[in-house]
Enzyme design. Structure first.
Site, PDB file in Angstrom:
ATOM      1  N   GLY A   1       0.771  -1.449   0.144  1.00 53.67           N
ATOM      2  CA  GLY A   1      -0.118   0.023  -0.041  1.00 53.67           C
ATOM      3  C   GLY A   1       0.939   1.168  -0.094  1.00 53.67           C
ATOM      4  O   GLY A   1       2.223   1.150   0.384  1.00 53.67           O
TER       5      GLY A   1
ATOM      6  N   GLY B   1       0.210  -5.125   0.348  1.00 52.56           N
ATOM      7  CA  GLY B   1      -1.136  -5.277  -0.384  1.00 52.56           C
ATOM      8  C   GLY B   1      -0.937  -6.003  -1.669  1.00 52.56           C
ATOM      9  O   GLY B   1      -1.869  -6.620  -2.357  1.00 52.56           O
TER      10      GLY B   1
ATOM     11  N   ASP C   1      -1.607  -7.896   7.218  1.00 49.14           N
ATOM     12  CA  ASP C   1      -2.867  -7.996   7.171  1.00 49.14           C
ATOM     13  C   ASP C   1      -3.409  -8.378   5.800  1.00 49.14           C
ATOM     14  O   ASP C   1      -2.663  -9.384   5.312  1.00 49.14           O
ATOM     15  CB  ASP C   1      -3.338  -6.463   7.400  1.00 49.14           C
ATOM     16  CG  ASP C   1      -2.518  -5.523   6.285  1.00 49.14           C
ATOM     17  OD1 ASP C   1      -1.674  -5.740   5.965  1.00 49.14           O
ATOM     18  OD2 ASP C   1      -3.541  -4.571   6.024  1.00 49.14           O
TER      19      ASP C   1
ATOM     20  N   GLU D   1       5.933  -6.157   7.342  1.00 53.45           N
ATOM     21  CA  GLU D   1       5.059  -5.038   7.784  1.00 53.45           C
ATOM     22  C   GLU D   1       5.539  -4.627   9.262  1.00 53.45           C
ATOM     23  O   GLU D   1       5.421  -3.465   9.676  1.00 53.45           O
ATOM     24  CB  GLU D   1       3.635  -5.536   8.285  1.00 53.45           C
ATOM     25  CG  GLU D   1       2.790  -5.379   6.939  1.00 53.45           C
ATOM     26  CD  GLU D   1       2.802  -6.389   5.883  1.00 53.45           C
ATOM     27  OE1 GLU D   1       2.283  -6.514   4.920  1.00 53.45           O
ATOM     28  OE2 GLU D   1       3.561  -7.478   6.393  1.00 53.45           O
TER      29      GLU D   1
END
Length: 366
Positions: A70, A119, A150, A142
């Protein structure tokens, strides 16, 4: 201005069409922003209902990356500018898109060339045909920016053998194509030079029969012709060691084993160092989320991840992690808690507390 996501329809010999989606933000390694997520979700939804579209081919522009994650710099800046609603809007749309791909009624090919992180991992995970190439590098790093795996990572990594998923979450270790294939995170290895051939073969195919079979036949043909070029798997080599370190009764014991690890293997050493220098709060959150997500559905995982991700951005180490790694690039993050033992239990509870109070989870209608 060039669109950051491009959509093309390729006509097939049988009168159908292949939908081609290209992430087109090459300078940022095709990192996803909110506008890109909106476009992707809208197009996937539209093509889902379009009877002419028989297959989706998802790729990234350029040679370096499918998608590096992201656009966390923009997300951080939005919050610094006072827009505290930005994280919720971004993550809700991202998770809706990922879930749509997981449940998509048409075959989806994800061409995972180059960097596949964060992402990008989420986009690829739901595809039916998850292709890695000779240049693929996959990771969920992350912990280095104050987040946790996630985009469904709590569900996907939990299902890997020998608790390798937990090792990936804590160490951000980099996987080569052989690692990805060994773990099932990818299911086809095809040399990147064949990309145009795959698209041409999809156009030449007869789509009057079962669309998944047609897609499989095309993809498998090129996979069979690439089989000899797969590199060596570090995950396979170190599987037993990883399993021993991760299979402990408590988190402190896992960290103790990582600290005690002595190795001359540069891949293992890098993984160990990231685990010991990343955000302690993120590490604890990732560990707790893994435990909570072991036996729940993918839908429930996305709902719980929405809680965590918003809280990580607004109340966790995210803003400091992004600053240190991607904005100032001093690589000297001042984490809220230096060691996992120093993370208060009440802080962990806060991270898992829905930021919308008694209201329904925004993803309750997935």
């Amino acid at each position: 201005m060039t669109e950051k996501v491009q959509f093309d329809r390729l006509d097939t010999a049988s009168g159908h069409q292949v939908g081609v989606i290209t992430l087109n933000a090459e300078r940022s390694l095709n990192s996803l922003n909110k506008a890109m997520l909106d476009s992707l979700y809208e197009q996937f939804s539209e093509w889902q209902e379009d009877s002419k579209i028989v297959c989706i081919f998802l790729q990234g522009a350029g040679e370096k990356a499918f998608c590096a994650g992201g656009d966390v710099r923009s997300l951080r800046q939005s919050v610094l500018d006072g827009d505290t609603s930005a994280p919720g809007q971004f993550f809700e749309k991202e998770y809706r898109l990922d879930y749509l791909i997981h449940t998509y009624p048409k075959p989806v090919i994800c061409w995972g060339n180059g960097v596949i992180m964060g992402g990008g991992f989420g986009l690829m995970a739901g595809a039916d045909f998850r292709v890695v190439t000779d240049t693929s590098v996959m990771a969920m790093p992350e912990i280095t920016i104050g987040l946790y795996p996630d985009v469904g990572g709590s569900w996907i990594l939990n299902r890997l053998p020998a608790k390798i998923g937990l090792f990936m979450a804590l160490t951000g270790c980099r996987l080569n194509p052989a690692d990805a294939m060994y773990l099932g995170l990818a299911n086809r290895f095809i040399d990147h030079a064949f990309r145009k051939n795959v698209l041409e073969s999809l156009q030449e195919a007869d789509w009057s029969g079962d669309h998944y079979q047609v897609t499989s036949d095309v993809v498998q043909y090129y996979a069979d012709n690439s089989a000899g070029w797969l590199p060596y798997s570090k995950i396979r080599e170190h599987r037993d060691l990883i399993a021993r370190m991760m299979d402990k009764s408590n988190f402190s014991a896992i960290i103790a084993d990582l600290k005690a690890l002595e190795t001359e293997d540069s891949w293992l050493e890098q993984a160990r160092n990231i685990a010991l220098t990343g955000s302690a709060l993120s590490a604890v959150v990732a560990y707790e989320q893994f435990k909570k997500s072991r036996y729940v559905s993918l839908k429930e995982v996305f709902q719980s991840e929405l809680v965590l991700s918003i809280n990580c951005v607004l109340k966790g180490d995210f803003q400091e992690g992004v600053r240190a790694l991607l904005v100032d690039k001093d690589n000297q993050p001042q984490w809220a808690y230096p060691l996992i033992e120093e993370v208060p239990r009440e802080k962990v509870v806060e991270m898992f507390t829905p930021p919308w109070g008694e209201s329904a989870n925004p993803l309750s209608n997935l």
